[in-house]
Design a protein around this motif. Sequence first.
Motif, PDB file in Angstrom:
ATOM      1  N   SER A  41       0.840  -1.186   0.000  1.00  0.00           N
ATOM      2  CA  SER A  41       0.000   0.000   0.000  1.00  0.00           C
ATOM      3  C   SER A  41       0.880   1.243   0.000  1.00  0.00           C
ATOM      4  CB  SER A  41      -0.945  -0.007   1.203  1.00  0.00           C
ATOM      5  OG  SER A  41      -0.207  -0.113   2.408  1.00  0.00           O
ATOM      6  N   ALA A  42       0.257   2.374  -0.250  1.00  0.00           N
ATOM      7  CA  ALA A  42       1.032   3.606  -0.393  1.00  0.00           C
ATOM      8  C   ALA A  42       0.132   4.822  -0.233  1.00  0.00           C
ATOM      9  CB  ALA A  42       1.719   3.639  -1.759  1.00  0.00           C
ATOM     10  N   TRP A  43       0.772   5.951  -0.049  1.00  0.00           N
ATOM     11  CA  TRP A  43       0.122   7.252  -0.092  1.00  0.00           C
ATOM     12  C   TRP A  43       0.704   8.035  -1.266  1.00  0.00           C
ATOM     13  CZ3 TRP A  43      -3.972   8.813   2.766  1.00  0.00           C
ATOM     14  CH2 TRP A  43      -4.271   8.085   3.908  1.00  0.00           C
ATOM     15  N   VAL A  57       4.267   9.439  -2.294  1.00  0.00           N
ATOM     16  CA  VAL A  57       4.765  10.052  -1.065  1.00  0.00           C
ATOM     17  C   VAL A  57       5.477   9.011  -0.212  1.00  0.00           C
ATOM     18  CG1 VAL A  57       4.136  11.223   1.076  1.00  0.00           C
ATOM     19  CG2 VAL A  57       2.942  11.778  -1.059  1.00  0.00           C
ATOM     20  N   ALA A  58       4.819   7.889   0.033  1.00  0.00           N
ATOM     21  CA  ALA A  58       5.384   6.845   0.877  1.00  0.00           C
ATOM     22  C   ALA A  58       4.701   5.531   0.552  1.00  0.00           C
ATOM     23  CB  ALA A  58       5.192   7.172   2.356  1.00  0.00           C
ATOM     24  N   ARG A 113      10.340  13.515   7.771  1.00  0.00           N
ATOM     25  CA  ARG A 113       9.171  14.259   8.263  1.00  0.00           C
ATOM     26  C   ARG A 113       7.907  13.405   8.289  1.00  0.00           C
ATOM     27  NH1 ARG A 113       7.235  18.429   5.408  1.00  0.00           N
ATOM     28  NH2 ARG A 113       7.917  17.637   3.381  1.00  0.00           N
ATOM     29  N   PHE A 114       7.766  12.499   7.332  1.00  0.00           N
ATOM     30  CA  PHE A 114       6.568  11.669   7.225  1.00  0.00           C
ATOM     31  C   PHE A 114       6.905  10.225   7.601  1.00  0.00           C
ATOM     32  CE2 PHE A 114       4.109  14.210   3.732  1.00  0.00           C
ATOM     33  CZ  PHE A 114       4.275  15.369   4.475  1.00  0.00           C
ATOM     34  N   THR A 115       5.918   9.539   8.175  1.00  0.00           N
ATOM     35  CA  THR A 115       6.082   8.129   8.510  1.00  0.00           C
ATOM     36  C   THR A 115       4.831   7.368   8.106  1.00  0.00           C
ATOM     37  OG1 THR A 115       7.488   8.682  10.419  1.00  0.00           O
ATOM     38  CG2 THR A 115       6.551   6.464  10.340  1.00  0.00           C
ATOM     39  N   ILE A 116       5.019   6.319   7.312  1.00  0.00           N
ATOM     40  CA  ILE A 116       3.899   5.442   6.949  1.00  0.00           C
ATOM     41  C   ILE A 116       3.914   4.244   7.884  1.00  0.00           C
ATOM     42  CG2 ILE A 116       5.234   4.188   5.187  1.00  0.00           C
ATOM     43  CD1 ILE A 116       2.642   3.995   3.536  1.00  0.00           C
ATOM     44  N   SER A 117       2.739   3.840   8.323  1.00  0.00           N
ATOM     45  CA  SER A 117       2.645   2.687   9.215  1.00  0.00           C
ATOM     46  C   SER A 117       1.360   1.938   8.937  1.00  0.00           C
ATOM     47  CB  SER A 117       2.704   3.129  10.683  1.00  0.00           C
ATOM     48  OG  SER A 117       1.597   3.962  10.989  1.00  0.00           O
ATOM     49  N   ARG A 118       1.277   0.737   9.505  1.00  0.00           N
ATOM     50  CA  ARG A 118       0.124  -0.119   9.231  1.00  0.00           C
ATOM     51  C   ARG A 118      -0.361  -0.720  10.536  1.00  0.00           C
ATOM     52  NH1 ARG A 118       2.166  -4.018   5.294  1.00  0.00           N
ATOM     53  NH2 ARG A 118       2.796  -5.281   7.101  1.00  0.00           N
TER      54      ARG A 118
END
Length: 121
Positions: A34-36, A48-49, A66-71
Motif C-alpha cells: 500500500s502507499a500514499w 509520497v510513501a 518528516r513523514f512516517t507510513i505505518s500499518r
Amino acid sequence: QVQLVESGGGLVQAGGSLRLSCAASGIIFRINPSAWYRQGPGKQRELVASITSGGSTNYADSVKGRFTISRDNAKNTVHLQMNSLKAEDTAVYYCNARGPPTTAYGPTAYWGQGTQVTVSA
C-alpha cells in the motif's frame, strides 16, 4: 468490492502535524502493498510513501525525515504521520493499494477518494 476510505486531512499551519488514515475493506493491507500519493495544484500525482506486505517502507526525498507510513494490521488501516509540514505539502492525498485480481499488467490498483491537506505559510 475493494473500498479505501481516507480521513484526517485538514488545514494546518506550517510546522504543524497531521495524521492521515486509510481504512480498507475487501483487501487486506497485511498481505498487499500500500502507499500514499498526493496531487498538488497544477501538479501530477506523486508517490509520497509506500509500505510492502513485509513492512519495508520507502519515502519520496521531499518527505524523508518528516513523514512516517505505518500499518495497523488488526484494524486493516494504513496511516501517514506528517510532521513539520510545509506549504508545499499542500495537496490532495490518496491512499493506494495493489492486490488481486492480477492481470497481464500486474496487480490491480485501488484508490481512495482523497483527502485535502492544506498547509498555511
